[in-house]
Design an enzyme around this catalytic site. Structure first.
Site, PDB file in Angstrom:
ATOM      1  CB  SER A   3      -0.990  -0.002   1.168  1.00  0.00           C
ATOM      2  OG  SER A   3      -0.316   0.241   2.364  1.00  0.00           O
TER       3      SER A   3
ATOM      4  CE  LYS B  36      -3.101   1.883   5.002  1.00  0.00           C
ATOM      5  NZ  LYS B  36      -3.086   1.249   3.678  1.00  0.00           N
TER       6      LYS B  36
END
Ligand code: ATP
Ligand code: MG
Length: 792
Positions: A687, A730
């Site tokens: 990611s 996140k």
């Protein structure tokens, strides 16, 4: 060979197996051509070079040791060898092109300060004492002698480089710790671990040796005891048996267990007290009668009441509480209908598992569930447990055998239906030898756990009434078969508003009480709480928040006690700064991203979401006409394989799309270095692809990344952006870090529903399907140097 203008450029010698710390003197065999080249280069100047350990993953340490060649010679098998003395640390800068085969690097010398702080001196004393204890136990007094000759604290810590107890990785850590106090703290902690191990081994040895003597002593004592008892008119061994008979009776055991208990009791009566076996049988019987075979608390499962208790103990967490209540309701319904939970699998028979970063309330929710049901609460941690026997116990044939954790926890609870919390279930397997997860599977499986067998007790134990709740930081590392049995509930962390509310409802009151302060005496305003949350903590949970509030109250209490302030004291944001000192966290992104080549990525670690800064730099001069030697891309920062692959993809993409990205063709050549700093946490996963691509594109195009933008997403070679996990964590991390925009893969759009409203309002989201979309929002446009946030 480059002109030797100053010692800020040194030839580099990579070390693959050992670490050479300052002050160490070692002989190195020059087995590789790179080693020979480095030494030759050093000989041609002033004999100094830089030693840099290289990890298995191929990354270089960030700090090296400047060393001087003392002697050249021939090692075994005619291999050239050198004697080298480590001098001091140096930070490694970028590479410098040069002729010849040696790799030259820029270095920034970082010798330890001349004299250590007082704390360093103190740590050094303690370290010296600990090491002396270790070597004494091991019978190597000359080591202590040697250490006595070393005076400065930093150098003392560096002697750890010689220690056989420390792994290569740990030695690299010592090397990379520039701060002397921090370095001493590390080696001290490790030395203490070794000492504990040494002492334990020693004890086991002496215990075995003394076993015989001890039995004899015990025999004499027992005889004396019997004599005294007789004198006093008290009974003898018969009474011991009688005593057990009563306890067995009272324990109300299931038939088979009772048979076993009576059999053992018979053996006890036939074994003479001076036989060691006698003691073992008694220990066994003690355990057997102490298991709560038929003691249980009455469940008071009233759904409304349960909800009230959960609400009373925890602020917010609406969905989490809903799911816990549903879970309890279904469980109750099945129990009421007499349907034993024998089907297992997902659903109500599954084990409630709370997953989330530290300090979000997993353990305390478990306690609340127990309180709501009127059950006892027990917990133990699975982290750091090493084999199956920890769970199931050792067989009685094993010397010093004991039951496993499950039985011990049951005994502690004193009931057969407690809420039993298995903490750190995500650490199972990671550091476990043997296969303890199969034992856990049996424990947690409703179809099997009514006949659980502990190796020590060796009778069937019914765990079906235990309400198990597991907790962990991440779900990914839980073994598949276990995960299949779990009903996972995620707690992703709190927003600023939620934290303030939790502090007002719970933390403040608890801390006031803990510091002997009355509610009316001190008030902490909302602005003050926000200041603590934002400037003194950076976490997903509220543990540090509570700690900081405690610290503040301690200072307030001291002033009240000293008559320096009058009650009631009211604390505002200004007072927080006064009491807690300088703020600890700043808006870091603005500073970091001010030069091209740095992008702000978003990641999920064991402690919740976090921002990380991906830095790309150039290793050679782009104009240099020389053939670049070595790998085109160097990666550092403890990156996993997947992450490395992402970096390669990022570089290929940027190279092949140079024209669209406005990159000058000359800028493309040469070698690059991508670094993901901060934290010794190993990082992996695809990611960070978007952040790496952006960092490289920024470096090559000379356009800085906007300081207010955070990003996450996987990138393919074709430049497509693929979805990733952990969106909520996140985004919360981006919000905590003060970012205003977040770039996410388009296919993650749905995950935004999980993000709390307040955060959604304060952050602009850009959904990207291609790298082009990403760069459009990430890079500052060449014209405007001021970053204008673009609305989503
Ligand atoms: N929503 C909340 N309301 C009230 N208190 C909370 C809330 N969340 C956390 N706390 C408090 O924060 C503290 C830390 O929580 P807890 O120990 O349960 O964390 P945890 O999730 O088990 O962390 P770890 O993973 O480190 O074990 C506890 O005192 C808990 O009561
Ligand atoms: Mg916990």
């Amino acid at each position: 060979m480059p002109e030797r203008l100053d010692t800020r450029i040194l030839p580099m010698l990579p070390l693959h197996t050992g670490v050479v710390l300052p002050h160490m003197v070692v002989t190195l065999a020059l087995e590789t051509s790179e080693a020979r080249a480095a030494v030759r280069a050093a000989r041609s100047t002033d004999d100094t070079l830089l030693l840099v350990p290289r990890t298995a993953a191929g990354a270089y340490a960030q700090v090296g040791t400047v060393a001087v060649i003392e002697e050249m010679g021939q090692g075994p098998g005619q291999v050239e060898a050198v004697v080298i003395r480590g001098l001091h640390r140096a930070l490694i800068g970028s590479g410098v092109a040069g002729t010849g085969e040696a790799v030259w690097v820029q270095v920034e010398h970082r010798p330890d300060p001349e004299d250590g702080s007082e704390r360093a001196q103190e740590l050094a004393r303690e370290y010296r004492a600990t090491v002396e204890n270790i070597v004494e136990a091991r019978g190597a007094p000359q080591v202590a002698e040697f250490l006595r000759g070393i005076e400065t604290p930093g150098a003392l810590a560096d002697m750890a480089g010689y220690s056989p107890d420390l792994s290569f990785e740990r030695k690299v850590e010592v090397l990379e710790t520039l701060d002397v106090e921090a370095r001493l703290e590390k080696v001290l902690a490790w030395a203490k671990d070794s000492l504990a191990e040494v002492v334990l081994k020693d004890r086991i040895r002496t215990e075995v040796a003394e076993g015989m003597e001890k039995n004899q002593r015990e025999y004499i004592l027992r005889q004396q005891l019997d004599a005294i008892r007789k004198e006093l008119g008290e009974g003898d061994e018969d009474d011991v048996a009688e005593e057990y008979r009563k306890r067995i009776e009272a324990a109300n055991m299931p038939g088979a267990v009772r048979t076993q208990a009576e059999r053992e009791l018979g053996r006890l009566e036939r074994t003479s007290p001076q036989n060691p076996e006698h003691g073992w049988i008694r220990t066994y019987l003690d355990w057997l009668v102490d298991v709560p075979w038929s003691v249980r608390t009455e469940d008071n499962l009233d759904i409304v009441e349960a909800r009230r208790v959960l609400d009373e103990d925890h602020t917010g967490l609406g969905d989490v509480k809903d799911r816990i209540i549903e879970y309890l309701a279904v469980r109750k319904l099945r129990a009421d209908r007499g349907r034993a939970e024998v089907t297992g699998g997902r659903g109500s028979g599954a084990i409630l598992t709370l997953i989330g970063p530290p300090g979000v309330g997993k353990t305390s929710l478990g306690e609340s569930v127990a309180r709501a049901l009127g059950r006892k609460f027990v917990r133990f941690s699975l982290g750091g447990i090493h084999d199956e026997a920890e769970i199931r116990g050792h067989r009685r044939t094993y010397v010093g055998a004991l039951p496993g954790r499950i039985v011990r926890a049951l005994k502690d609870a004193g009931t057969k239906n407690p809420v039993m919390m298995l903490d750190e279930i995500d650490k199972v397997g990671a550091d476990w030898r043997g296969d303890p997860s199969s034992a856990l599977l049996e424990v947690l499986d409703p179809a099997q756990n009514h006949t659980f067998r502990d190796h020590y007790l060796d009778v069937d134990l019914d765990l079906s009434e235990v309400l198990f709740i597991a907790t962990g930081n991440v779900a990914e590392t839980i073994p598949g078969p276990l995960l299949d049995r779990m009903e996972v509930i995620r707690l992703d962390g709190y927003t600023e508003d939620e934290k303030v509310a939790i502090a007002q409802d719970h933390l403040l009151e608890r801390q006031l009480e803990r510091h002997g302060l009355e509610l009316e005496e001190v008030s902490i305003g909302e602005d003050a709480l926000r200041a603590i949350v934002n400037d003194y903590t950076r976490e997903a949970g509220v543990r540090n928040l509570e700690r900081e509030i405690g610290k503040l109250l301690r200072k307030v209490a001291t002033r009240i006690a000293g008559g320096e302030v009058e009650t009631p004291v009211s604390i505002d944001a200004g007072a927080v700064r006064e009491y807690l000192g300088r703020q600890r966290f700043f808006f870091e992104a603005a500073e970091r991203t001010s030069v091209p080549g740095v992008a702000t990525g978003l990641a999920v670690t064991g402690t919740g979401g976090d921002v990380l800064f991906v830095e790309a730099t150039r290793l050679d001069d782009p104009g240099s006409r020389e053939q670049p030697s070595g790998e085109p891309l160097t990666l550092t920062g403890q990156l996993g394989d997947v992450m490395k692959e992402s970096a390669m993809i990022a570089l290929s993409y940027v190279r092949s799309h140079a024209q669209e990205l406005g990159i000058q063709p000359e800028a493309l050549g040469g070698r690059f270095h991508v670094h993901v700093p901060a934290g010794a946490v190993p990082k992996d996963g695809p990611s960070a692809g978007v952040a790496m691509t952006t960092a490289l594109a920024s470096l090559l195009s000379g356009r800085a990344v906007k300081s207010t933008v955070g990003m996450t997403g996987e990138v393919t070679l074709q430049g497509r952006v693929l979805p990733i996990g952990g969106v909520k964590q996140k985004v919360l991390a981006a919000h905590r870090a003060g970012l205003k925009e977040v770039i996410l893969p388009g296919r993650n759009e749905g995950d935004l529903d999980d993000v709390p409203e307040q955060v959604r309002e304060e952050i602009a989201f850009h959904l990207a399907t291609t790298v082009e979309d990403v760069l459009l929002h990430a890079l500052q446009s060449p014209e405007d140097d001021l970053s204008e946030p673009t609305a989503a």
